[in-house]
Scaffold this motif. Sequence first.
Motif, PDB file in Angstrom:
ATOM      1  N   MET A   1       0.977  -1.291   0.156  1.00 30.61           N
ATOM      2  CA  MET A   1       0.049  -0.037  -0.003  1.00 30.61           C
ATOM      3  C   MET A   1       0.889   1.341  -0.004  1.00 30.61           C
ATOM      4  O   MET A   1       1.816   1.435   0.829  1.00 30.61           O
ATOM      5  CB  MET A   1      -0.974  -0.147   1.441  1.00 30.61           C
ATOM      6  CG  MET A   1      -1.670   1.178   1.579  1.00 30.61           C
ATOM      7  SD  MET A   1      -2.545   1.072   3.119  1.00 30.61           S
ATOM      8  CE  MET A   1      -3.702   2.510   2.916  1.00 30.61           C
ATOM      9  N   ALA A   2       0.822   2.037  -0.896  1.00 28.33           N
ATOM     10  CA  ALA A   2       1.610   3.507  -0.847  1.00 28.33           C
ATOM     11  C   ALA A   2       0.682   4.526   0.273  1.00 28.33           C
ATOM     12  O   ALA A   2      -0.389   4.264   0.590  1.00 28.33           O
ATOM     13  CB  ALA A   2       1.346   4.032  -2.472  1.00 28.33           C
ATOM     14  N   TYR A   3       1.505   5.393   0.687  1.00 27.80           N
ATOM     15  CA  TYR A   3       1.098   6.289   1.668  1.00 27.80           C
ATOM     16  C   TYR A   3      -0.142   7.246   1.055  1.00 27.80           C
ATOM     17  O   TYR A   3      -0.156   7.414  -0.153  1.00 27.80           O
ATOM     18  CB  TYR A   3       2.262   6.993   1.942  1.00 27.80           C
ATOM     19  CG  TYR A   3       2.811   8.047   1.286  1.00 27.80           C
ATOM     20  CD1 TYR A   3       2.314   9.553   0.751  1.00 27.80           C
ATOM     21  CD2 TYR A   3       3.834   7.711   0.315  1.00 27.80           C
ATOM     22  CE1 TYR A   3       2.894  10.245   0.103  1.00 27.80           C
ATOM     23  CE2 TYR A   3       4.345   8.488  -0.868  1.00 27.80           C
ATOM     24  CZ  TYR A   3       3.883   9.705  -0.866  1.00 27.80           C
ATOM     25  OH  TYR A   3       4.564  10.489  -1.810  1.00 27.80           O
ATOM     26  N   ASP A   4      -0.920   7.853   1.939  1.00 29.23           N
ATOM     27  CA  ASP A   4      -2.010   8.552   1.501  1.00 29.23           C
ATOM     28  C   ASP A   4      -1.557  10.003   1.077  1.00 29.23           C
ATOM     29  O   ASP A   4      -1.007  10.822   1.978  1.00 29.23           O
ATOM     30  CB  ASP A   4      -3.066   8.763   2.959  1.00 29.23           C
ATOM     31  CG  ASP A   4      -4.192   9.429   2.422  1.00 29.23           C
ATOM     32  OD1 ASP A   4      -4.258  10.388   1.659  1.00 29.23           O
ATOM     33  OD2 ASP A   4      -5.336   9.237   3.058  1.00 29.23           O
ATOM     34  N   GLU A   5      -1.494  10.236  -0.220  1.00 30.95           N
ATOM     35  CA  GLU A   5      -0.875  11.622  -0.784  1.00 30.95           C
ATOM     36  C   GLU A   5      -1.894  12.723   0.178  1.00 30.95           C
ATOM     37  O   GLU A   5      -1.259  13.644   0.272  1.00 30.95           O
ATOM     38  CB  GLU A   5      -1.099  11.809  -2.030  1.00 30.95           C
ATOM     39  CG  GLU A   5      -0.033  10.701  -2.841  1.00 30.95           C
ATOM     40  CD  GLU A   5       0.090  10.704  -4.199  1.00 30.95           C
ATOM     41  OE1 GLU A   5       0.080  12.134  -4.533  1.00 30.95           O
ATOM     42  OE2 GLU A   5       0.840   9.780  -4.712  1.00 30.95           O
ATOM     43  N   LEU A   6      -3.246  12.635   0.350  1.00 25.86           N
ATOM     44  CA  LEU A   6      -3.837  13.818   0.905  1.00 25.86           C
ATOM     45  C   LEU A   6      -3.352  13.618   2.262  1.00 25.86           C
ATOM     46  O   LEU A   6      -3.453  14.978   2.673  1.00 25.86           O
ATOM     47  CB  LEU A   6      -5.492  13.171   0.899  1.00 25.86           C
ATOM     48  CG  LEU A   6      -6.434  14.308   0.595  1.00 25.86           C
ATOM     49  CD1 LEU A   6      -6.130  14.899  -0.879  1.00 25.86           C
ATOM     50  CD2 LEU A   6      -7.754  13.908   0.755  1.00 25.86           C
ATOM     51  N   LEU A   7      -2.973  12.864   3.113  1.00 21.33           N
ATOM     52  CA  LEU A   7      -2.695  12.839   4.431  1.00 21.33           C
ATOM     53  C   LEU A   7      -1.385  13.616   4.467  1.00 21.33           C
ATOM     54  O   LEU A   7      -1.193  14.470   5.226  1.00 21.33           O
ATOM     55  CB  LEU A   7      -2.589  11.461   5.055  1.00 21.33           C
ATOM     56  CG  LEU A   7      -1.978  11.595   6.417  1.00 21.33           C
ATOM     57  CD1 LEU A   7      -2.822  12.229   7.404  1.00 21.33           C
ATOM     58  CD2 LEU A   7      -2.033   9.929   6.991  1.00 21.33           C
ATOM     59  N   ALA A   8      -0.533  13.291   3.548  1.00 21.06           N
ATOM     60  CA  ALA A   8       0.979  13.701   3.314  1.00 21.06           C
ATOM     61  C   ALA A   8       0.786  15.299   3.261  1.00 21.06           C
ATOM     62  O   ALA A   8       1.610  16.035   3.685  1.00 21.06           O
ATOM     63  CB  ALA A   8       1.622  13.124   2.267  1.00 21.06           C
ATOM     64  N   ALA A   9      -0.057  15.698   2.233  1.00 23.86           N
ATOM     65  CA  ALA A   9      -0.449  17.192   2.077  1.00 23.86           C
ATOM     66  C   ALA A   9      -0.827  17.840   3.350  1.00 23.86           C
ATOM     67  O   ALA A   9      -0.592  19.102   3.537  1.00 23.86           O
ATOM     68  CB  ALA A   9      -1.344  17.368   0.825  1.00 23.86           C
ATOM     69  N   ARG A  10      -1.945  17.214   4.131  1.00 20.23           N
ATOM     70  CA  ARG A  10      -2.232  17.890   5.307  1.00 20.23           C
ATOM     71  C   ARG A  10      -1.080  18.118   6.469  1.00 20.23           C
ATOM     72  O   ARG A  10      -0.751  18.994   6.937  1.00 20.23           O
ATOM     73  CB  ARG A  10      -3.147  16.989   6.019  1.00 20.23           C
ATOM     74  CG  ARG A  10      -4.507  16.897   5.114  1.00 20.23           C
ATOM     75  CD  ARG A  10      -5.644  16.035   5.781  1.00 20.23           C
ATOM     76  NE  ARG A  10      -6.022  16.362   7.077  1.00 20.23           N
ATOM     77  CZ  ARG A  10      -6.163  15.501   8.163  1.00 20.23           C
ATOM     78  NH1 ARG A  10      -5.928  13.936   7.556  1.00 20.23           N
ATOM     79  NH2 ARG A  10      -6.404  15.807   9.350  1.00 20.23           N
ATOM     80  N   LEU A  11      -0.110  16.870   6.335  1.00 25.15           N
ATOM     81  CA  LEU A  11       1.132  17.033   7.234  1.00 25.15           C
ATOM     82  C   LEU A  11       1.958  18.356   7.101  1.00 25.15           C
ATOM     83  O   LEU A  11       2.435  18.900   7.543  1.00 25.15           O
ATOM     84  CB  LEU A  11       1.958  15.691   7.193  1.00 25.15           C
ATOM     85  CG  LEU A  11       1.279  14.500   7.832  1.00 25.15           C
ATOM     86  CD1 LEU A  11       1.888  13.335   7.284  1.00 25.15           C
ATOM     87  CD2 LEU A  11       1.195  14.829   9.339  1.00 25.15           C
ATOM     88  N   ARG A  12       2.265  18.161   5.444  1.00 21.33           N
ATOM     89  CA  ARG A  12       3.030  19.444   4.902  1.00 21.33           C
ATOM     90  C   ARG A  12       2.548  20.751   5.178  1.00 21.33           C
ATOM     91  O   ARG A  12       3.138  21.553   5.639  1.00 21.33           O
ATOM     92  CB  ARG A  12       2.894  19.280   3.342  1.00 21.33           C
ATOM     93  CG  ARG A  12       3.961  20.161   2.576  1.00 21.33           C
ATOM     94  CD  ARG A  12       3.918  19.718   1.225  1.00 21.33           C
ATOM     95  NE  ARG A  12       4.347  18.447   0.822  1.00 21.33           N
ATOM     96  CZ  ARG A  12       3.507  17.430   0.369  1.00 21.33           C
ATOM     97  NH1 ARG A  12       2.413  17.592   0.022  1.00 21.33           N
ATOM     98  NH2 ARG A  12       4.046  16.271   0.050  1.00 21.33           N
ATOM     99  N   ASP A  13       1.118  20.794   5.230  1.00 22.10           N
ATOM    100  CA  ASP A  13       0.527  22.213   5.397  1.00 22.10           C
ATOM    101  C   ASP A  13       0.473  22.521   6.814  1.00 22.10           C
ATOM    102  O   ASP A  13       0.725  23.797   7.330  1.00 22.10           O
ATOM    103  CB  ASP A  13      -1.001  21.976   4.891  1.00 22.10           C
ATOM    104  CG  ASP A  13      -1.225  22.091   3.530  1.00 22.10           C
ATOM    105  OD1 ASP A  13      -0.291  22.481   2.905  1.00 22.10           O
ATOM    106  OD2 ASP A  13      -2.301  21.949   3.045  1.00 22.10           O
ATOM    107  N   LEU A  14       0.546  21.703   7.751  1.00 23.03           N
ATOM    108  CA  LEU A  14       0.719  21.915   9.187  1.00 23.03           C
ATOM    109  C   LEU A  14       2.136  22.356   9.793  1.00 23.03           C
ATOM    110  O   LEU A  14       2.334  22.974  10.536  1.00 23.03           O
ATOM    111  CB  LEU A  14      -0.150  20.627  10.004  1.00 23.03           C
ATOM    112  CG  LEU A  14      -1.632  20.552   9.913  1.00 23.03           C
ATOM    113  CD1 LEU A  14      -2.084  19.354  10.511  1.00 23.03           C
ATOM    114  CD2 LEU A  14      -2.117  21.488  10.564  1.00 23.03           C
ATOM    115  N   LEU A  15       2.923  21.471   9.065  1.00 26.35           N
ATOM    116  CA  LEU A  15       4.608  21.658   9.266  1.00 26.35           C
ATOM    117  C   LEU A  15       4.781  23.070   8.984  1.00 26.35           C
ATOM    118  O   LEU A  15       5.671  23.785   9.838  1.00 26.35           O
ATOM    119  CB  LEU A  15       5.439  20.653   8.677  1.00 26.35           C
ATOM    120  CG  LEU A  15       5.404  19.266   9.581  1.00 26.35           C
ATOM    121  CD1 LEU A  15       6.014  18.443   8.597  1.00 26.35           C
ATOM    122  CD2 LEU A  15       6.324  19.626  10.706  1.00 26.35           C
ATOM    123  N   VAL A  16       4.261  23.734   7.966  1.00 26.59           N
ATOM    124  CA  VAL A  16       4.700  24.959   7.658  1.00 26.59           C
ATOM    125  C   VAL A  16       4.355  25.997   8.550  1.00 26.59           C
ATOM    126  O   VAL A  16       5.139  26.942   8.760  1.00 26.59           O
ATOM    127  CB  VAL A  16       3.722  25.299   6.277  1.00 26.59           C
ATOM    128  CG1 VAL A  16       3.856  26.867   6.008  1.00 26.59           C
ATOM    129  CG2 VAL A  16       4.316  24.621   4.862  1.00 26.59           C
TER     130      VAL A  16
END
Length: 117
Positions: A1-16
């Motif tokens: 299973m590949a990682y959830d790209e939507l979840l990765a985008a949410r992580l990225r946005d929160l880290l900013v």
Amino acid sequence: MAYDELLAARLRDLLVDEPSVAGREVTEQKMFGGLGFMVGGNMAVAASGQGGIMVRVAPDETDHYVETTAAVPMEMQGRSMRGWLRVAADDVSDDATLGTWVGIGASYAASLPPKHP
């Protein structure tokens, strides 16, 4: 299973916007079928290839988070790894909860000496 790209985008946005990373370089690295986010070269949080997230915490806080949250210890090759937690996707479906985990992982990673390439 590949990682959830939507979840990765949410992580990225929160880290900013995460205060603990101010002045530290945030990078991304594909690993173990997931996408890890590093703060100063130290892993903070990842969109897991097995679903949900992995979060890095202070090893001596592992038991506290396991006892008081939905997190479980991360296991590799059948061994529990102190300082690493897994949180299921359903348990980070809202941004407030995900943001809490991002803050925990980013704060711990930022407390470590920066790694240089």
